[in-house]
Design a protein around this motif. Structure first.
Motif, PDB file in Angstrom:
ATOM      1  N   GLU B  82      10.036  14.783  30.571  1.00  0.00           N
ATOM      2  CA  GLU B  82       8.935  15.029  31.507  1.00  0.00           C
ATOM      3  C   GLU B  82       8.420  16.465  31.386  1.00  0.00           C
ATOM      4  O   GLU B  82       7.224  16.712  31.415  1.00  0.00           O
ATOM      5  CB  GLU B  82       9.387  14.765  32.948  1.00  0.00           C
ATOM      6  CG  GLU B  82       9.577  13.287  33.272  1.00  0.00           C
ATOM      7  CD  GLU B  82      10.847  12.705  32.698  1.00  0.00           C
ATOM      8  OE1 GLU B  82      11.862  13.440  32.640  1.00  0.00           O
ATOM      9  OE2 GLU B  82      10.846  11.538  32.281  1.00  0.00           O
ATOM     10  N   ARG B  85       6.338  16.780  28.337  1.00  0.00           N
ATOM     11  CA  ARG B  85       5.004  16.172  28.460  1.00  0.00           C
ATOM     12  C   ARG B  85       4.097  16.971  29.385  1.00  0.00           C
ATOM     13  O   ARG B  85       2.887  16.833  29.321  1.00  0.00           O
ATOM     14  CB  ARG B  85       5.134  14.724  28.945  1.00  0.00           C
ATOM     15  CG  ARG B  85       5.714  13.835  27.863  1.00  0.00           C
ATOM     16  CD  ARG B  85       5.828  12.405  28.304  1.00  0.00           C
ATOM     17  NE  ARG B  85       6.565  11.650  27.300  1.00  0.00           N
ATOM     18  CZ  ARG B  85       7.260  10.559  27.547  1.00  0.00           C
ATOM     19  NH1 ARG B  85       7.316  10.096  28.782  1.00  0.00           N
ATOM     20  NH2 ARG B  85       7.889   9.924  26.592  1.00  0.00           N
ATOM     21  N   LYS B  86       4.705  17.776  30.225  1.00  0.00           N
ATOM     22  CA  LYS B  86       3.903  18.697  31.030  1.00  0.00           C
ATOM     23  C   LYS B  86       3.337  19.793  30.127  1.00  0.00           C
ATOM     24  O   LYS B  86       2.198  20.200  30.268  1.00  0.00           O
ATOM     25  CB  LYS B  86       4.783  19.309  32.127  1.00  0.00           C
ATOM     26  CG  LYS B  86       4.034  20.193  33.112  1.00  0.00           C
ATOM     27  CD  LYS B  86       5.000  20.705  34.172  1.00  0.00           C
ATOM     28  CE  LYS B  86       4.338  21.674  35.127  1.00  0.00           C
ATOM     29  NZ  LYS B  86       3.730  22.836  34.479  1.00  0.00           N
ATOM     30  N   TYR B 108      -2.758  13.899  40.504  1.00  0.00           N
ATOM     31  CA  TYR B 108      -1.574  13.067  40.243  1.00  0.00           C
ATOM     32  C   TYR B 108      -0.443  13.855  39.582  1.00  0.00           C
ATOM     33  O   TYR B 108       0.685  13.862  40.054  1.00  0.00           O
ATOM     34  CB  TYR B 108      -1.953  11.864  39.368  1.00  0.00           C
ATOM     35  CG  TYR B 108      -0.778  10.980  39.059  1.00  0.00           C
ATOM     36  CD1 TYR B 108      -0.391   9.985  39.949  1.00  0.00           C
ATOM     37  CD2 TYR B 108      -0.009  11.168  37.905  1.00  0.00           C
ATOM     38  CE1 TYR B 108       0.707   9.201  39.689  1.00  0.00           C
ATOM     39  CE2 TYR B 108       1.089  10.388  37.656  1.00  0.00           C
ATOM     40  CZ  TYR B 108       1.448   9.401  38.546  1.00  0.00           C
ATOM     41  OH  TYR B 108       2.541   8.634  38.304  1.00  0.00           O
ATOM     42  N   ARG B 112       3.287  14.983  40.955  1.00  0.00           N
ATOM     43  CA  ARG B 112       4.516  14.571  40.285  1.00  0.00           C
ATOM     44  C   ARG B 112       5.391  15.772  39.944  1.00  0.00           C
ATOM     45  O   ARG B 112       6.589  15.647  39.842  1.00  0.00           O
ATOM     46  CB  ARG B 112       4.212  13.779  39.005  1.00  0.00           C
ATOM     47  CG  ARG B 112       3.465  12.492  39.216  1.00  0.00           C
ATOM     48  CD  ARG B 112       4.239  11.457  40.003  1.00  0.00           C
ATOM     49  NE  ARG B 112       4.329  11.709  41.433  1.00  0.00           N
ATOM     50  CZ  ARG B 112       3.333  11.530  42.298  1.00  0.00           C
ATOM     51  NH1 ARG B 112       2.166  11.133  41.882  1.00  0.00           N
ATOM     52  NH2 ARG B 112       3.502  11.751  43.573  1.00  0.00           N
ATOM     53  N   HIS B 113       4.747  16.922  39.746  1.00  0.00           N
ATOM     54  CA  HIS B 113       5.550  18.089  39.443  1.00  0.00           C
ATOM     55  C   HIS B 113       5.860  18.894  40.698  1.00  0.00           C
ATOM     56  O   HIS B 113       6.169  20.074  40.634  1.00  0.00           O
ATOM     57  CB  HIS B 113       4.879  18.930  38.365  1.00  0.00           C
ATOM     58  CG  HIS B 113       4.820  18.196  37.056  1.00  0.00           C
ATOM     59  ND1 HIS B 113       5.940  17.922  36.310  1.00  0.00           N
ATOM     60  CD2 HIS B 113       3.787  17.617  36.397  1.00  0.00           C
ATOM     61  CE1 HIS B 113       5.592  17.235  35.237  1.00  0.00           C
ATOM     62  NE2 HIS B 113       4.298  17.026  35.257  1.00  0.00           N
ATOM     63  N   VAL B 165      -2.136  20.014  34.901  1.00  0.00           N
ATOM     64  CA  VAL B 165      -0.694  20.313  34.898  1.00  0.00           C
ATOM     65  C   VAL B 165      -0.373  21.521  34.023  1.00  0.00           C
ATOM     66  O   VAL B 165       0.787  21.831  33.781  1.00  0.00           O
ATOM     67  CB  VAL B 165       0.161  19.098  34.462  1.00  0.00           C
ATOM     68  CG1 VAL B 165       0.041  17.990  35.481  1.00  0.00           C
ATOM     69  CG2 VAL B 165      -0.208  18.603  33.082  1.00  0.00           C
TER      70      VAL B 165
END
Lengths: 294, 252
Positions: B82, B85-86, B108, B112-113, B165
């Protein structure tokens, strides 16, 4: 040449009519059933008022004077249905999520056929198994005078609602484009975050429909509840007391009534109540499914 | 100008079961450049891209050899996919807006972060939408469902979502294949401006696009890296005959 052409037209016409008739047949049948139910059921209200019928606490159909209060039966159905829903919905949805999103392909196939088998078990068989295994277990575990309780019925019906909930919810989850999940993962969401925040909301209307249809299955179920809920037509104080449901009452008493008596009409009136309840459940499910299309 | 190496691929080979998708790819991507990857279908371009954010991990029978590093760190050594992918955002070929509002689409990833602060979130959403040249068109439509935007707007929304992000690297997998020329131009304009802050890798079927935006271009064929070099040089005087054939349209 001309004749051949006419022949084709006639054939088309016949086929079209046949399809049309088959198409409207189901609606006609539903209409007829409702008319029949209404005709027999509403006769009761010549002698018993609607509020006495719906809110009366005593169901003594063959005493003199007879009392036709179905509140205990409604409460019985409610207890069993709510209990079954509370058990079946979380497990059913979780299982659908597992099958649709998490399970490896092989496990998924095994689980799916397992659930189909579960759906195919006749309810009387489930009722029988429940009577032999579940009822004594409930009695011993909770130290009750009898294991024939609303709780046993709810547990058993949860099993019966599960296949409906799982398979419809799983279809709904599968219908969510896989690309949504990829998009969420590409932003660094974990698999669970992607399922919970993206896939689940996208499938929510289908999942709601699955729940409603599961509840519809439970409330209409007769055989298994008749066998394991104890059939006491009184308002229970808790889930761990015997209850009698609307369906079980009709099934158990229909054979003993005199045709045309108040008791006979009362059973049809119960049928109307059930019909209305299931109608609304299906309506909600339907609205849920179509909400998305708007 | 010599930029530091941001992404390095050393002898990267990828197999899906018995199919060899990439054969010993070695290349470097420099910080703040745009590397275009061109090549015919099934040449392994997308596979390469998807190795960089570990999107192939979930493919059945995926296996790989070799080394992929970002800032010198092996990205397959660490289990935190994860986080990777950030840092490494991706824009897909078709605009995949999430089934929620415009605002929520951009927010979103932030949520999520773990971002909770509403004001901060709003300012990042605005900044991201501006960077993706979308703000003026959607500033009054933030609470509308994202599906109502046009295709080009949706793709820029996906771009904004990726920017939100705060990645270091952005991967584009044929980002303009479904877009009209004007939307394509807007995306390309955004990409060129992003060079200040991001390292970008663009997989495209459109050789003209590669020529327009790429600082360097790599040509992939049948899972092999045939040639990589300055875009101008690769398009005017390619070393390999096959590169010449492809860019002049003789095959592929």
């Amino acid at each position: 040449m001309q004749k051949n052409f006419n022949g084709k037209l006639v054939k088309e016409w016949v086929i079209e009519r046949c399809i049309y008739l088959s198409g409207i047949a189901s609606i006609i049948f539903v209409g007829l059933i409702f008319i029949f139910l209404a005709k027999e059921g509403f006769s009761l209200f010549k002698t018993v008022s609607v509020s006495d019928f719906l809110l009366g606490q005593k169901w003594y159909p063959i005493s003199t004077p007879a009392q036709f209060g179905i509140l205990p039966l409604i409460v019985g159905s409610l207890y069993v249905t709510l209990g079954a829903t509370i058990i079946a919905v979380p497990i059913g949805i979780a299982s659908a999520v597992y099958i649709a999103e998490v399970a490896p392909v092989k496990t998924r196939e095994i689980l799916k056929s397992g659930i189909e088998v579960l759906a195919a078990i006749p309810s009387v068989v489930l009722g029988f198994i429940g009577m032999m295994t579940l009822v004594p277990w409930v009695k011993n575990t909770f130290h009750l005078p009898t294991g024939l309780t609303a709780f046993s019925g709810a547990l058993m019906l949860a099993f019966m609602a599960m296949p409906t909930i799982v398979s419809i919810a799983e279809d709904a989850l599968n219908a969510v484009p896989k690309r949504y999940k990829e998009a969420a993962l590409a932003l660094g969401a974990t698999r669970w975050q992607a399922i919970w925040r993206v896939i689940f909301p996208a499938a929510s209307s289908g999942i709601l429909a699955a729940v409603m249809l599961g509840i519809g299955r439970v409330i209409g179920e007769t055989m298994a509840v008749m066998m394991i809920t104890g059939n006491a037509a009184r308002i229970p104080n808790s889930l761990f007391e015997p209850v009698r449901t609307l369906t079980a009452t009709v099934a158990a008493e229909m054979g003993e009534t005199v045709r045309g008596s108040d008791h006979y009409f009362a059973l049809f009136a119960i049928g109307i109540v059930l019909f209305i309840i299931t109608f609304f459940i299906n309506l909600i499910a339907d609205l849920a499914v179509h909400r998305k299309l708007k | 100008m010599v930029s530091p190496i941001k992404v390095q691929s050393k002898d990267l080979s990828v197999r899906y079961g018995s199919v060899e998708a990439l054969k010993s790819i070695s290349l470097d991507v420099y910080a703040n450049e745009i590397l275009s990857i061109i090549g015919p279908a099934n040449s392994g371009k997308s596979t390469f891209l998807r190795c960089l954010n570990r999107f192939n991990d979930n493919q059945p029978n995926f296996s790989f050899k070799g080394l992929l590093t970002i800032d010198g760190q092996n990205i397959y050594a660490d289990g935190n996919v994860e986080m990777l992918r950030k840092r490494v955002g991706m824009v897909f070929a078709l605009p995949i807006v999430l089934p929620m509002t415009v605002f929520e689409n951009v927010a979103y990833g932030l949520r999520r972060h773990g971002m909770k602060d509403k004001t901060q979130m709003e300012s990042i959403v605005e900044r991201s939408l501006k960077a993706a040249y979308l703000w003026d068109e959607v500033k009054d439509r933030l609470q509308e469902h994202a599906m109502k935007l046009s295709g080009g707007q949706q793709q820029r929304l996906c771009l904004a979502r990726t920017l939100a992000v705060d990645p270091e690297i952005i991967l584009y997998d044929e980002p303009c294949s479904g877009l009209d020329p004007i939307s394509t131009a807007k995306i390309e304009e955004a990409m060129l401006r992003f060079k200040q802050n991001y390292t970008q890798i663009l997989v495209t079927n459109n050789t003209k696009q590669a020529a327009r935006v790429g600082d360097r271009t790599a040509f992939f064929l049948m899972g092999q890296l045939i040639e990589i070099g300055e875009t101008k040089k690769l398009f005017t005087s390619p070393v390999d005959r096959r590169t010449d054939d492809y860019i002049s349209g003789r095959f592929g």
